[in-house]
Design a protein around this motif. Sequence first.
Motif, mmCIF file in Angstrom:
data_model
loop_
_atom_site.group_PDB
_atom_site.id
_atom_site.type_symbol
_atom_site.label_atom_id
_atom_site.label_comp_id
_atom_site.label_asym_id
_atom_site.label_seq_id
_atom_site.Cartn_x
_atom_site.Cartn_y
_atom_site.Cartn_z
ATOM 1 N N VAL A 1 -6.817 -3.349 -3.764
ATOM 2 C CA VAL A 1 -8.039 -2.806 -4.343
ATOM 3 C C VAL A 1 -7.939 -1.293 -4.439
ATOM 4 O O VAL A 1 -7.187 -0.645 -3.705
ATOM 5 C CB VAL A 1 -9.288 -3.181 -3.508
ATOM 6 N N ARG B 1 -8.337 -8.080 3.349
ATOM 7 C CA ARG B 1 -8.271 -9.519 3.623
ATOM 8 C C ARG B 1 -9.662 -9.991 4.009
ATOM 9 O O ARG B 1 -10.245 -9.518 4.988
ATOM 10 C CB ARG B 1 -7.262 -9.827 4.729
ATOM 11 N N SER C 1 -9.390 -4.371 -8.637
ATOM 12 C CA SER C 1 -8.671 -5.202 -7.669
ATOM 13 C C SER C 1 -7.697 -6.101 -8.398
ATOM 14 O O SER C 1 -7.771 -6.301 -9.614
ATOM 15 C CB SER C 1 -9.647 -6.043 -6.839
ATOM 16 N N ALA C 2 -6.767 -6.666 -7.622
ATOM 17 C CA ALA C 2 -5.797 -7.626 -8.149
ATOM 18 C C ALA C 2 -5.314 -8.474 -6.984
ATOM 19 O O ALA C 2 -5.273 -8.011 -5.838
ATOM 20 C CB ALA C 2 -4.624 -6.907 -8.812
ATOM 21 N N PRO C 3 -4.953 -9.744 -7.246
ATOM 22 C CA PRO C 3 -4.389 -10.570 -6.178
ATOM 23 C C PRO C 3 -2.984 -10.099 -5.824
ATOM 24 O O PRO C 3 -2.282 -9.525 -6.660
ATOM 25 C CB PRO C 3 -4.369 -11.969 -6.791
ATOM 26 N N VAL D 1 -8.326 -14.475 1.934
ATOM 27 C CA VAL D 1 -7.826 -14.034 0.621
ATOM 28 C C VAL D 1 -7.388 -12.573 0.714
ATOM 29 O O VAL D 1 -8.155 -11.713 1.178
ATOM 30 C CB VAL D 1 -8.900 -14.200 -0.462
ATOM 31 N N THR D 2 -6.179 -12.307 0.243
ATOM 32 C CA THR D 2 -5.635 -10.954 0.276
ATOM 33 C C THR D 2 -5.620 -10.374 -1.131
ATOM 34 O O THR D 2 -5.133 -11.014 -2.073
ATOM 35 C CB THR D 2 -4.209 -10.955 0.850
ATOM 36 N N ARG D 3 -6.148 -9.153 -1.278
ATOM 37 C CA ARG D 3 -6.165 -8.478 -2.574
ATOM 38 C C ARG D 3 -5.718 -7.034 -2.394
ATOM 39 O O ARG D 3 -5.833 -6.463 -1.298
ATOM 40 C CB ARG D 3 -7.577 -8.493 -3.173
#
Length: 536
Positions: free
Chosen positions: A434, A426, A456-458, A430-432
């Motif tokens: 990874v 975070r 990475s990806a949302p 924004v949280t991803r």
Amino acid sequence: MHMSWTQQHLSRRRALTAATGMAVGALLPHRAAHAAASTYTNPVIWQDFADIDVIRVGDTYYASASTMHYSPGAPVLRSYDLVHWEIAGHSVPVLDFGAKYDLNGSRGYVRGIWASSLAYRPGNRTFYWLGQIDFTRTYVYTATAVEGPWNRLTTIGTPYYDAGLLVDTDDSLYVAYGNTTISVAQLSPDGRNQVRTQQVFTTPSSVGTLEGSRFYKINGQYYIFLTRPANGQYVLKSSSGPFGPYTMRQVLLDLRGPIPGGGVPHQGGLVQTQSGAWYYLAFVDAYPGGRVPALAPVTWTSDGWPVVQLVDGAWGTSYPSPAVPPPPRQVTPMTGVDTFDGTTLKPNWEWNHNPDNSKWSVGNGLTLRTATVTNDLYWARNTLTRRIQGPTSTATVQLDHSAMRDGDRAGLALLRDSSAWIGVTRDGGVTRVVMVTGLTMDTTWNTTGTGYEVASAPVPGGPVWLRATADVRPGAPRPGTFSYSTDGTTFTRLGPAFSMGNDWRFFMGYRFALFNHATQALGGAVRVTRFELSTP
């Protein structure tokens, strides 16, 4: 390049320098016996349990193993048939041997709980664990049940290196220990002090190094069972008492082991079944997974020397199952699901160094509050580890990340001196999800790489499932892969395969690891609601 045993030994000593105790007879009354299956297959435990000491108390078998810097230390395994094992507890509840074991200004990687000894003393119905720490002193812990509580009985100024504890038939306590020069110490009747120590054997130069003592009294003879790392096993025998003189015989050398790509079985212990049969529980170097236990039957020559029973000139991949009484229950599997219910962690778990106990809790899942501000996972406290099940296995965690804060990093790692992980970050709100690789240490266990993101990806605001699959077949570097899911059903691969190295020098094998640390400020938390360790 594969190192010779002499190179391994010298490196091991450099890295750290900067025996059951039951006295038993070979003939016991015959008992009704059974075997759960006609044969068993090696390794009997495909997990990292090295430097094994094994004993029997009544109808139950117990084994202890090395854990280095992991806490709690010195797991006690339990079995009713020598083949199926569970983790029952730990002999060393906390590594309170200095600040380095708390990740407080220094680190204890590849220190801590080395080859140690587990014994049972019938006179006071007490289990004893004995081991030296950091080449400075020896600690003794006791318990009346292996589940604990274990308490420190004493500290002894002599460091009993690679010790084997013997409880003699008169309840006296003796310790065999040393490297190349083997000594025997006698302890006071209360086990708190050394009253005598004496060198009893010097290893011939033709053999090289002997260590890893296990100490026995069998049919009135005293035996010190010794390993030549990492390819041989020898035994000393005395008919004149625990202080010798001793004569030596080779038990095995360069014996082909039961695991393709693995090493020579060595450095374990001897144990006798209720019906009088003998077995040798050794370990096999099987990196990247670690050092895994293998079991073989033992017979005795007419003049009292042990002989490992081979299959086609090798330690067998399978043997007839030990004939033992019916078990009172099935042991708890090493794999399966943990929802972190109850008030304590199950004994399959060990922390990377001692945890900050104010920053975690169980019950309704495992809550990990950030305990360290660092960009280096090797410095982060409260990383919780689980042994990988070989030859391949998968760990899947369900993670509630809603209480993370900016700068936090939480996830699931393949942890060793070269590591990678999948997790949730975070940053800036924004949280991803990874994948991070490139976490590395040098050969003195200083961090040389803190990792870098490769994919990475949302992720949405709900829970995320993280998965790591590890191939720990020995003989070569092996792949670990990562994936994630937002519904717990459909998983998406994230990032390239991670190569898990098979070098032995870290000693411990790769582990699955749950972590949550801050890079900016403390205060965040995650909750692991479910962990599953599964095999194909």
